[in-house]
Every structure is written in C-alpha cells, then in structure tokens.
Enzyme design. Structure first.
Site, PDB file in Angstrom:
ATOM      1  N   CYS A  36       0.896  -1.175  -0.020  1.00 23.67           N
ATOM      2  CA  CYS A  36       0.035   0.080  -0.091  1.00 23.67           C
ATOM      3  C   CYS A  36       1.199   1.301  -0.054  1.00 23.67           C
ATOM      4  O   CYS A  36       1.730   0.996   0.254  1.00 23.67           O
ATOM      5  CB  CYS A  36      -0.644   0.039   1.733  1.00 23.67           C
ATOM      6  SG  CYS A  36      -0.317   0.117   2.655  1.00 23.67           S
ATOM      7  N   CYS A  66       3.719   0.988  -8.138  1.00 18.58           N
ATOM      8  CA  CYS A  66       3.993  -0.865  -8.089  1.00 18.58           C
ATOM      9  C   CYS A  66       4.119  -0.789  -9.370  1.00 18.58           C
ATOM     10  O   CYS A  66       4.005  -0.882 -10.120  1.00 18.58           O
ATOM     11  CB  CYS A  66       2.878  -1.625  -7.457  1.00 18.58           C
ATOM     12  SG  CYS A  66       1.429  -0.736  -6.109  1.00 18.58           S
ATOM     13  N   CYS A  79      -1.900   1.695  -4.341  1.00 21.52           N
ATOM     14  CA  CYS A  79      -0.337   1.911  -4.624  1.00 21.52           C
ATOM     15  C   CYS A  79      -0.126   2.787  -6.498  1.00 21.52           C
ATOM     16  O   CYS A  79       0.212   3.483  -6.523  1.00 21.52           O
ATOM     17  CB  CYS A  79       1.011   1.297  -3.672  1.00 21.52           C
ATOM     18  SG  CYS A  79       0.672   0.057  -5.016  1.00 21.52           S
TER      19      CYS A  79
END
Length: 132
Positions: A11, A89, A85
């Site tokens: 996250c 990512c 995120c």
C-alpha cells in the site's frame, strides 16, 4: 507454486492495510507462506489504530516498521497484493497480481478500522485457500 509461496502486500504508506494483511497472513498461514509488506511512500510508523484493531483479534503488529517497496521484493514474491498504490507498484511478468480495493484506515477511528480489518481477514483467508 513452490512449497512455500511468498506474498507481498503493498500500500502507499505500509502503515495500515498492508501491515494488517501481513499480520493476518503470518498468523493464519502458520508458516506455510512467506510474508512481505512494503509501501510506495512508506510512513514513519505503523498506524496506532491499525495496531489496536489487530490487537483486538490477538495479532500484534506493534513491532513492525513501514518498509520501502523495492523491485527485489516484487521479484522475490509469487503473489503481489496491491492496496491503492496505483502506478507506483512495479509490474513483473509471471507474477500473480491482485488489487484489493479497501478503505484507507489512515486518520480513522477504531470503529471505522474494524470493518477494514475484518474485510482484510476475509480476503487473506481466501488467499490462503487459493495457495494451499
């Protein structure tokens, strides 16, 4: 999947959702699954309300620290679970990716965090079933 699959929870701050998910997987996975968590922009400390919510169900995440997401962590993981995120990512072919849409516990009280915690537990249980 190898004998011990590995899961990375990601996250933004690695202070709430991903830490709770990692705590549940550590506990419920009973050593059968390697667990990692990280954040695209890690915070300074674990969200104290997330710590409190997990303590209510007997899981202690108070000693954890937010960690920076690295390409190495993704490469070393079989499953990458993202939690808000977005484009931060990294993507590597051959990995199993899931995006769990969950409310962010940051700045929320315990009454708001409990349902997030419970949803994470349910998803972790489903994840374990899919890996067994």
């Amino acid at each position: 999947m190898p004998d011990h699959p590995s899961v990375l929870f990601v996250c933004v701050h690695n202070a709430g959702r991903s830490q709770m998910a990692a705590g549940f997987l550590q506990s419920l996975g009973e050593g059968r699954i390697e667990v990692r968590s990280a954040g695209s922009m890690p915070g300074d400390a674990i969200n104290p309300v997330a710590v409190e919510a997990m303590a209510e169900v007997g899981i202690d995440i108070a000693g954890e620290q937010p960690k920076k997401l690295t390409d190495d962590a993704v490469v070393a993981s079989d499953v990458v679970i993202t939690m808000g995120c977005g484009d931060e990512c990294p993507y590597f072919p051959g990995k199993r990716y899931e995006d769990w849409v969950l409310d962010d516990p940051a700045g929320q009280g315990i009454e708001a965090v409990r349902p997030i915690r419970d949803e994470i537990k349910s998803r972790v249980e489903q994840l374990i079933a899919s890996l067994d």
